[in-house]
Motif scaffolding. Structure first.
Motif, mmCIF file in Angstrom:
data_model
loop_
_atom_site.group_PDB
_atom_site.id
_atom_site.type_symbol
_atom_site.label_atom_id
_atom_site.label_comp_id
_atom_site.label_asym_id
_atom_site.label_seq_id
_atom_site.Cartn_x
_atom_site.Cartn_y
_atom_site.Cartn_z
ATOM 1 N N SER A 112 88.854 17.003 0.931
ATOM 2 C CA SER A 112 90.320 16.992 0.898
ATOM 3 C C SER A 112 90.856 15.573 0.966
ATOM 4 O O SER A 112 91.821 15.230 0.273
ATOM 5 N N VAL A 113 90.239 14.736 1.777
ATOM 6 C CA VAL A 113 90.658 13.334 1.869
ATOM 7 C C VAL A 113 90.464 12.642 0.523
ATOM 8 O O VAL A 113 91.335 11.889 0.061
ATOM 9 N N ASN A 114 89.337 12.918 -0.139
ATOM 10 C CA ASN A 114 89.085 12.311 -1.451
ATOM 11 C C ASN A 114 90.068 12.816 -2.499
ATOM 12 O O ASN A 114 90.526 12.043 -3.351
ATOM 13 N N ALA A 115 90.400 14.100 -2.452
ATOM 14 C CA ALA A 115 91.377 14.639 -3.404
ATOM 15 C C ALA A 115 92.734 13.972 -3.209
ATOM 16 O O ALA A 115 93.400 13.594 -4.188
ATOM 17 N N LEU A 116 93.135 13.787 -1.958
ATOM 18 C CA LEU A 116 94.406 13.100 -1.693
ATOM 19 C C LEU A 116 94.347 11.644 -2.144
ATOM 20 O O LEU A 116 95.338 11.102 -2.647
ATOM 21 N N ARG A 117 93.202 11.009 -1.979
ATOM 22 C CA ARG A 117 93.052 9.624 -2.420
ATOM 23 C C ARG A 117 93.228 9.518 -3.944
ATOM 24 O O ARG A 117 93.927 8.629 -4.441
ATOM 25 N N TYR A 118 92.611 10.456 -4.673
ATOM 26 C CA TYR A 118 92.749 10.423 -6.133
ATOM 27 C C TYR A 118 94.186 10.710 -6.574
ATOM 28 O O TYR A 118 94.669 10.121 -7.547
ATOM 29 N N ILE A 119 94.856 11.617 -5.887
ATOM 30 C CA ILE A 119 96.254 11.894 -6.216
ATOM 31 C C ILE A 119 97.105 10.649 -5.975
ATOM 32 O O ILE A 119 97.988 10.321 -6.768
#
Length: 158
Positions: free
Chosen positions: A84-91
């Motif tokens: 989830s942290v990585n998904a937010l980083r990409y967003i």
């Protein structure tokens, strides 16, 4: 968590994606042709502007994909994870990229003396919204990261 809790958000993400795709396919080429006919002195900018708009679609759809992945993590009760942290980083990176591309486009149109005030308002609105999204996802990312750190400390003490 039950699968239906994020159904509305999934539908909204798909709806946004379909609407933007319809604008890219049907409305933007027609608008570019009409504008080139109305203002023949700027007709040479039709394809560079269209290409620039289509290039901004790449990070937009990548961010939508990561948002759907994030909703999948929430459905699988895996919201508090590094995924989830990585998904937010990409967003966040996609929002920064979109705002940067629109800023470059505004500078390009300004250099060509073709930046109409109405277009400038639209460009700056998109830049502002992208920056707000980037800041919001950055705050969420930091909050989620600190929650993960607290969770890992609690797991170690038990």
């Amino acid at each position: 968590m039950q699968r239906g809790t994020t159904l509305f958000l999934r539908i909204a993400v798909y709806f946004i994606g379909i609407m933007v795709l319809a604008l890219f396919i049907f409305w933007l080429p027609r608008l570019a042709n009409d504008t080139a006919e109305m203002f023949p002195e700027f007709s040479y900018l039709r394809f560079p502007v269209l290409i620039g708009l289509y290039v901004t679609g790449i990070p937009f759809y990548f961010a939508l994909y990561k948002a759907l992945k994030l909703l999948t993590y929430i459905d699988k009760s895996n919201a508090f994870s590094e995924l989830s942290v990585n998904a937010l980083r990409y967003i966040k990176y996609c929002a920064i990229t979109i705002s940067g591309l629109y800023a470059i486009g505004a500078i390009f149109l300004l250099a060509q003396n073709a930046l109409h005030p109405g277009i400038a308002i639209i460009i700056f609105t998109i830049i502002f919204c992208s920056v707000v999204i980037a800041v919001f996802t950055m705050v969420l990312q930091k909050l989620l990261k600190s929650a993960l750190d607290i969770k890992s400390e609690n797991d170690l003490t038990v």
